[in-house]
Motif scaffolding. Structure first.
Motif, PDB file in Angstrom:
ATOM      1  N   LEU A  65      -2.376   8.831   3.993  1.00 43.49           N
ATOM      2  CA  LEU A  65      -1.487   8.635   2.848  1.00 43.49           C
ATOM      3  C   LEU A  65      -0.132   9.294   3.088  1.00 43.49           C
ATOM      4  CD1 LEU A  65      -2.346   8.632  -0.860  1.00 43.49           C
ATOM      5  CD2 LEU A  65      -0.587  10.229  -0.103  1.00 43.49           C
ATOM      6  N   SER A  66      -0.139  10.507   3.593  1.00 41.98           N
ATOM      7  CA  SER A  66       1.118  11.227   3.859  1.00 41.98           C
ATOM      8  C   SER A  66       1.984  10.471   4.859  1.00 41.98           C
ATOM      9  CB  SER A  66       0.822  12.635   4.371  1.00 41.98           C
ATOM     10  OG  SER A  66       0.088  13.383   3.426  1.00 41.98           O
ATOM     11  N   THR A  67       1.355   9.943   5.892  1.00 41.14           N
ATOM     12  CA  THR A  67       2.094   9.195   6.916  1.00 41.14           C
ATOM     13  C   THR A  67       2.719   7.935   6.328  1.00 41.14           C
ATOM     14  OG1 THR A  67       0.635  10.021   8.653  1.00 41.14           O
ATOM     15  CG2 THR A  67       1.895   8.016   9.133  1.00 41.14           C
ATOM     16  N   ALA A  68       1.969   7.242   5.471  1.00 36.87           N
ATOM     17  CA  ALA A  68       2.485   6.013   4.863  1.00 36.87           C
ATOM     18  C   ALA A  68       3.668   6.298   3.951  1.00 36.87           C
ATOM     19  CB  ALA A  68       1.367   5.317   4.100  1.00 36.87           C
ATOM     20  N   ARG A 120      -4.863  14.961  -4.158  1.00 39.89           N
ATOM     21  CA  ARG A 120      -5.426  14.219  -5.283  1.00 39.89           C
ATOM     22  C   ARG A 120      -5.070  12.738  -5.203  1.00 39.89           C
ATOM     23  NH1 ARG A 120      -3.930  19.022  -7.939  1.00 39.89           N
ATOM     24  NH2 ARG A 120      -1.983  18.096  -8.709  1.00 39.89           N
ATOM     25  N   ALA A 121      -3.874  12.433  -4.698  1.00 37.65           N
ATOM     26  CA  ALA A 121      -3.485  11.029  -4.541  1.00 37.65           C
ATOM     27  C   ALA A 121      -4.391  10.339  -3.530  1.00 37.65           C
ATOM     28  CB  ALA A 121      -2.025  10.939  -4.105  1.00 37.65           C
ATOM     29  N   ALA A 122      -4.708  11.026  -2.433  1.00 35.70           N
ATOM     30  CA  ALA A 122      -5.589  10.447  -1.423  1.00 35.70           C
ATOM     31  C   ALA A 122      -6.977  10.190  -2.003  1.00 35.70           C
ATOM     32  CB  ALA A 122      -5.672  11.374  -0.212  1.00 35.70           C
ATOM     33  N   GLU A 123      -7.470  11.140  -2.814  1.00 31.31           N
ATOM     34  CA  GLU A 123      -8.771  10.952  -3.462  1.00 31.31           C
ATOM     35  C   GLU A 123      -8.741   9.760  -4.407  1.00 31.31           C
ATOM     36  OE1 GLU A 123      -9.389  14.685  -5.340  1.00 31.31           O
ATOM     37  OE2 GLU A 123     -10.020  15.712  -3.499  1.00 31.31           O
ATOM     38  N   LYS A 124      -7.642   9.638  -5.131  1.00 30.81           N
ATOM     39  CA  LYS A 124      -7.506   8.538  -6.086  1.00 30.81           C
ATOM     40  C   LYS A 124      -7.478   7.186  -5.381  1.00 30.81           C
ATOM     41  CE  LYS A 124      -4.186   6.830  -9.550  1.00 30.81           C
ATOM     42  NZ  LYS A 124      -5.103   6.732 -10.703  1.00 30.81           N
ATOM     43  N   MET A 125      -6.835   7.136  -4.192  1.00 29.84           N
ATOM     44  CA  MET A 125      -6.682   5.874  -3.471  1.00 29.84           C
ATOM     45  C   MET A 125      -7.782   5.644  -2.436  1.00 29.84           C
ATOM     46  SD  MET A 125      -4.103   4.811  -5.091  1.00 29.84           S
ATOM     47  CE  MET A 125      -3.918   3.259  -4.216  1.00 29.84           C
ATOM     48  N   ARG A 143       0.823  -1.201   0.000  1.00 28.89           N
ATOM     49  CA  ARG A 143       0.000   0.000   0.000  1.00 28.89           C
ATOM     50  C   ARG A 143       0.866   1.264   0.000  1.00 28.89           C
ATOM     51  NH1 ARG A 143      -0.566   2.573   4.898  1.00 28.89           N
ATOM     52  NH2 ARG A 143       0.372   1.477   6.679  1.00 28.89           N
ATOM     53  N   GLN A 144       2.036   1.206   0.671  1.00 24.24           N
ATOM     54  CA  GLN A 144       2.933   2.363   0.663  1.00 24.24           C
ATOM     55  C   GLN A 144       3.439   2.643  -0.752  1.00 24.24           C
ATOM     56  OE1 GLN A 144       5.638   0.649   3.621  1.00 24.24           O
ATOM     57  NE2 GLN A 144       5.225   2.414   4.951  1.00 24.24           N
ATOM     58  N   ILE A 145       3.752   1.582  -1.460  1.00 23.01           N
ATOM     59  CA  ILE A 145       4.231   1.732  -2.837  1.00 23.01           C
ATOM     60  C   ILE A 145       3.122   2.305  -3.713  1.00 23.01           C
ATOM     61  CG2 ILE A 145       5.054   0.470  -4.865  1.00 23.01           C
ATOM     62  CD1 ILE A 145       6.432  -1.473  -2.947  1.00 23.01           C
ATOM     63  N   ARG A 146       1.908   1.804  -3.544  1.00 26.30           N
ATOM     64  CA  ARG A 146       0.781   2.321  -4.328  1.00 26.30           C
ATOM     65  C   ARG A 146       0.540   3.805  -4.018  1.00 26.30           C
ATOM     66  NH1 ARG A 146      -1.765  -1.838  -6.866  1.00 26.30           N
ATOM     67  NH2 ARG A 146      -1.619  -3.915  -5.926  1.00 26.30           N
ATOM     68  N   TYR A 147       0.649   4.177  -2.758  1.00 30.48           N
ATOM     69  CA  TYR A 147       0.449   5.578  -2.387  1.00 30.48           C
ATOM     70  C   TYR A 147       1.535   6.456  -3.000  1.00 30.48           C
ATOM     71  CZ  TYR A 147      -2.825   3.897   1.233  1.00 30.48           C
ATOM     72  OH  TYR A 147      -3.865   3.319   1.911  1.00 30.48           O
ATOM     73  N   PHE A 148       2.778   5.993  -2.945  1.00 22.67           N
ATOM     74  CA  PHE A 148       3.882   6.756  -3.524  1.00 22.67           C
ATOM     75  C   PHE A 148       3.656   6.975  -5.023  1.00 22.67           C
ATOM     76  CE2 PHE A 148       7.748   6.047  -6.098  1.00 22.67           C
ATOM     77  CZ  PHE A 148       8.369   7.282  -5.910  1.00 22.67           C
ATOM     78  N   LEU A 149       3.258   5.933  -5.733  1.00 21.16           N
ATOM     79  CA  LEU A 149       3.029   6.048  -7.173  1.00 21.16           C
ATOM     80  C   LEU A 149       1.845   6.958  -7.472  1.00 21.16           C
ATOM     81  CD1 LEU A 149       3.706   2.378  -8.362  1.00 21.16           C
ATOM     82  CD2 LEU A 149       5.159   4.394  -8.668  1.00 21.16           C
ATOM     83  N   ALA A 150       0.855   6.956  -6.616  1.00 22.49           N
ATOM     84  CA  ALA A 150      -0.290   7.850  -6.815  1.00 22.49           C
ATOM     85  C   ALA A 150       0.126   9.311  -6.656  1.00 22.49           C
ATOM     86  CB  ALA A 150      -1.408   7.511  -5.828  1.00 22.49           C
TER      87      ALA A 150
END
Length: 289
Positions: free
Chosen positions: A32-35, A20-25, A4-11
Motif C-alpha cells: 500500500l505504501s509503495t502504491a 490501518r489502511a492496509a488492514e482495511k484494504m 487501486r492507488q486512489i482507493r489506497y490513498f483514500l483509505a
C-alpha cells in the motif's frame, strides 16, 4: 494512475494510518505504501504529511481528495451503466439513525411496494458517518437532517418537525398540554448523544437555567425509548417518534426544529436518485412546522 492507488490513498486519509489502511484494504502495508508513493510521484506532489501518530493531508492532498472521490464515483457509475439490463436494479440508501420514525418508514415501504424490482440497500448512522459514506461513494442517497446549507440541485427537503418532550404515560408531566424547560429541572433524563441539535439544546437549557438530572447517556434511540417506556427517565426527540406507552409534550421555550430530507452527490446514480426523490416529493408531508 490506477484505481487501486486512489482507493489506497483514500483509505489512508480516512484511517490516518498506513497500517490501518492496509488492514482495511486487505493488502500488506509495504504494497500500500509503495502504491501511494507512486501516485504522489506521478502527480508530482506530496499528498500526505507522514507523522508518527497520525497521517494527515497536505494542501495538495486536500484538493486531490475531492477529485479522488469523484473519480471513484464516476467509475462506479460506469460499472452500473454497463451492467446487464436483466440484472436487478439497486439503490443504496443511508438513513439517519434518529429517523426510525413512521414518516420515513412509510416512505421506504411505499417506495418498495411501488418499485418491487429495485433492491434497496439500507445503511444507518449519524450525520457525520453518513456524509463520509456518501463522500466515499458507499451510498447513492441519504435521508437525513438537512442543515440548510446544501445545494438545491443535490438536496430535497421533505418536512420539518419540532423536538418535544417524550415521557411515559404515567409520568407526572404526561397530562400537561405543554411544558417549559424549567419543568425539567432535576427531572431524571436521558441524554441522546447523537441528537442533531445536542449542542444547541445545551445552550437553550443553560439560557433557561434548567438542569435535568442525567441518569443515562446513550447513542441509541432504542435505549432512550426503553428508559422512557419503563418510566425511568424522560428525553427529547423529534415529534414523529412513536412507541407504546409514551406521551409527547410540546416544550414552549425549546424552539428547535429539524428539516428532514434527501441529500445526494452530484455524481450519484442519476436514474435511481431521481426515481426515489421524485417519489418522495409526491408524498403528502402534513407534519408540524
Amino acid at each position: 494512475m490506477e484505481i487501486r492507488q486512489i482507493r489506497y490513498f483514500l483509505a489512508v486519509q480516512e484511517t490516518g494510518s498506513f497500517t490501518r489502511a492496509a488492514e482495511k484494504m486487505f493488502v500488506t502495508q509495504p504494497a500500500l505504501s509503495t502504491a501511494v508513493k507512486a501516485l504522489e510521484e506521478e502527480l508530482g506532489a506530496a499528498l500526505l504529511i507522514r507523522k508518527p501518530r497520525r497521517i494527515t493531508l497536505t494542501p495538495a492532498g486536500l484538493r486531490f481528495r475531492d477529485r479522488a472521490f469523484a473519480i471513484l464515483a464516476e467509475c462506479n457509475a460506469a460499472k452500473r451503466d454497463l451492467m446487464d439490463s436483466r440484472d436487478q436494479r439497486q439503490l443504496r440508501l443511508g438513513v439517519l439513525g434518529t429517523l426510525d420514525t413512521p414518516p420515513v418508514n412509510d416512505l421506504l415501504h411505499d417506495f418498495r411496494r411501488t418499485y418491487p424490482d429495485i433492491l434497496l440497500h439500507l445503511q444507518t448512522g449519524n450525520r457525520e458517518e453518513l456524509a463520509q459514506r456518501m463522500g466515499q461513494d458507499k451510498v447513492d442517497l441519504l435521508i437525513t437532517s438537512l442543515s440548510g446549507d446544501e445545494a438545491s440541485h443535490t438536496a430535497l427537503p421533505l418536512y420539518q418537525e419540532r423536538f418535544v418532550l417524550v415521557v411515559h404515560n404515567q409520568h407526572p408531566l404526561a397530562t400537561r398540554s405543554s411544558v417549559h424547560l424549567a419543568d425539567l429541572h432535576e427531572q431524571p433524563f436521558v441524554l441522546r448523544k447523537h441528537c442533531e441539535v445536542l449542542n444547541e439544546g445545551k445552550r437553550v437549557f443553560l439560557s433557561e437555567q434548567a438542569q435535568p438530572h442525567f441518569t443515562c447517556r446513550t447513542d441509541s434511540d432504542g435505549w432512550a425509548l426503553s428508559m422512557v417506556q419503563n418510566n425511568l427517565a424522560a428525553t427529547i426527540m423529534g415529534e414523529t417518534v412513536e412507541a407504546p406507552n409514551i406521551v409527547k409534550v410540546p416544550i414552549v421555550d425549546f424552539g428547535l426544529m429539524r428539516t428532514v430530507g434527501c441529500l445526494w452527490r452530484a455524481h450519484s446514480d442519476p436514474e435511481g436518485v431521481k426515481q426515489f426523490t421524485d417519489f418522495a416529493a409526491q408524498k403528502s408531508w402534513a407534519l408540524a412546522g
